[in-house]
Design an enzyme around this catalytic site. Structure first.
Site, short mmCIF file in Angstrom:
data_model
loop_
_atom_site.label_atom_id
_atom_site.label_comp_id
_atom_site.label_asym_id
_atom_site.label_seq_id
_atom_site.Cartn_x
_atom_site.Cartn_y
_atom_site.Cartn_z
N ASP A 33 1.98 9.35 5.51
CA ASP A 33 1.65 8.78 4.20
C ASP A 33 2.74 9.08 3.17
O ASP A 33 3.43 10.10 3.26
CB ASP A 33 0.31 9.38 3.74
CG ASP A 33 -0.32 8.58 2.62
OD1 ASP A 33 0.14 7.45 2.33
OD2 ASP A 33 -1.28 9.09 2.00
N ASN A 61 -5.03 -2.02 6.38
CA ASN A 61 -3.72 -2.30 5.77
C ASN A 61 -3.44 -3.80 5.59
O ASN A 61 -2.53 -4.18 4.85
CB ASN A 61 -2.58 -1.65 6.57
CG ASN A 61 -2.47 -0.15 6.40
OD1 ASN A 61 -2.04 0.57 7.29
ND2 ASN A 61 -2.88 0.37 5.23
C1 FPP Z 1 1.56 4.94 4.44
O1 FPP Z 1 2.35 5.08 3.29
C2 FPP Z 1 2.35 4.34 5.49
C3 FPP Z 1 2.06 3.17 6.12
C4 FPP Z 1 0.88 2.35 5.82
C5 FPP Z 1 2.97 2.66 7.15
C6 FPP Z 1 3.49 3.70 8.06
C7 FPP Z 1 4.65 3.17 8.79
C8 FPP Z 1 5.79 3.86 9.02
C9 FPP Z 1 6.00 5.25 8.61
C10 FPP Z 1 6.86 3.27 9.81
C11 FPP Z 1 6.30 3.00 11.15
C12 FPP Z 1 7.26 2.79 12.13
C13 FPP Z 1 7.02 2.10 13.24
C14 FPP Z 1 8.00 2.18 14.30
C15 FPP Z 1 5.85 1.24 13.44
P1 FPP Z 1 1.96 4.26 1.98
O2 FPP Z 1 2.67 2.98 2.01
O3 FPP Z 1 0.47 4.14 1.91
O4 FPP Z 1 2.50 5.20 0.87
P2 FPP Z 1 1.90 5.39 -0.58
O5 FPP Z 1 0.58 6.08 -0.40
O6 FPP Z 1 2.91 6.26 -1.24
O7 FPP Z 1 1.78 4.05 -1.20
#
Ligand code: FPP
Length: 249
Positions: free
Chosen positions: A24, A72
């Site tokens: 996250d 998501n």
């Molecule tokens: C949460 O951070 C992250 C996600 C929803 C996506 C996670 C994906 C990756 C780390 C890359 C994955 C890689 C592969 C190879 C599939 P957020 O966007 O919710 O962060 P925030 O809470 O700060 O908005």
């Protein structure tokens, strides 16, 4: 002695077999830098590679990463479409290294619900790495625990309906057999669940499977996560006294 070697020597033998991570903080990492949110996901993808190598080196057997949840899809179209392309980029770039490391790629979640190009990339990566025996890199993609549990109930009800299964025979093992982590066998349940970015919640991740997992949190945002912090978190896990409801002998 290199720093990583030193850090590793501080770990005891009790390496968790199954580590699950809620990655996250990508969006916040980018916004803090006045960059688009997807820049955080891109950087996050690089961290996936680093932590995969690190986990494999430490002797972890299963690394489950929450890459895209069934919720998501509610994000803006641009971001969803970027996140759907990430596995394609990741596998194009890193499958040769994963094969070299003996890492086997698997996916937990509804693959059929992904865009065709993502499905193709995922299926190819699974096929190309199928011989890996050192560690399973398990991406939770289009995964949601409530969705998984709903499907499990439907599938058990179906088996009862068609008289393949007796209601009295439904026990915890039968339930586990119908969950999407079934392919992991005795490694289905994470020993430790890590969440980055300071949020302390489960967000519909592996609800059944984490019944006795140790929960470890860090304020570090996923794009800033590295091997040093990973090892610190494993050390935190090693301090915990796991009793599984029993008392200490
Ligand atoms: C949460 O951070 C992250 C996600 C929803 C996506 C996670 C994906 C990756 C780390 C890359 C994955 C890689 C592969 C190879 C599939 P957020 O966007 O919710 O962060 P925030 O809470 O700060 O908005």
């Amino acid at each position: 002695m290199k720093m990583n070697q030193k850090l590793e020597t501080e770990l005891n033998e009790n390496i968790p077999k199954h580590v699950a991570i809620i990655m996250d903080g990508n969006g916040r990492w980018a916004q803090k830098r006045f960059m688009p949110r997807v820049a955080g996901h891109k950087r996050g993808m690089e961290v996936v590679k680093t932590i995969t190598k690190s986990a494999s080196k430490l002797g972890v057997k299963v690394l489950t990463l929450y890459a895209f949840s069934t919720e998501n899809w509610k994000r803006p179209q641009d971001e969803v479409s970027f996140l759907m392309k990430l596995p394609i980029t990741f596998f194009n770039k890193f499958v040769p290294e994963l094969i070299e490391e003996g890492v086997q790629v698997r996916v937990t979640g509804d693959i059929d619900g992904l865009p065709q190009a993502t499905q193709d990339a995922v299926r190819k990566a699974i096929e190309d790495t199928a011989q890996g025996t050192k560690m399973i890199l398990n991406f939770a993609l289009n995964y949601g625990s409530r969705d998984e549990i709903t499907k499990m109930v439907q599938s058990i009800a179906q088996a009862v309906n068609t008289k393949q299964l007796d209601v009295d025979k439904i026990d915890e093992q039968v339930i586990e057999n119908h969950l999407q982590t079934n392919f992991l066998g005795e490694l289905s349940n994470p020993d430790v669940l890590i969440r980055t970015s300071g949020e302390e919640r489960i967000s519909n991740f592996l609800l059944w499977q984490i019944a006795y997992s140790e929960l470890v949190f860090t304020d570090t945002l996923w794009p800033d996560f590295d091997e040093k912090i990973f090892i610190e978190m494993i050390k935190e896990y090693q301090k915990r006294d796991r009793r599984f409801g029993a008392i200490k002998k």
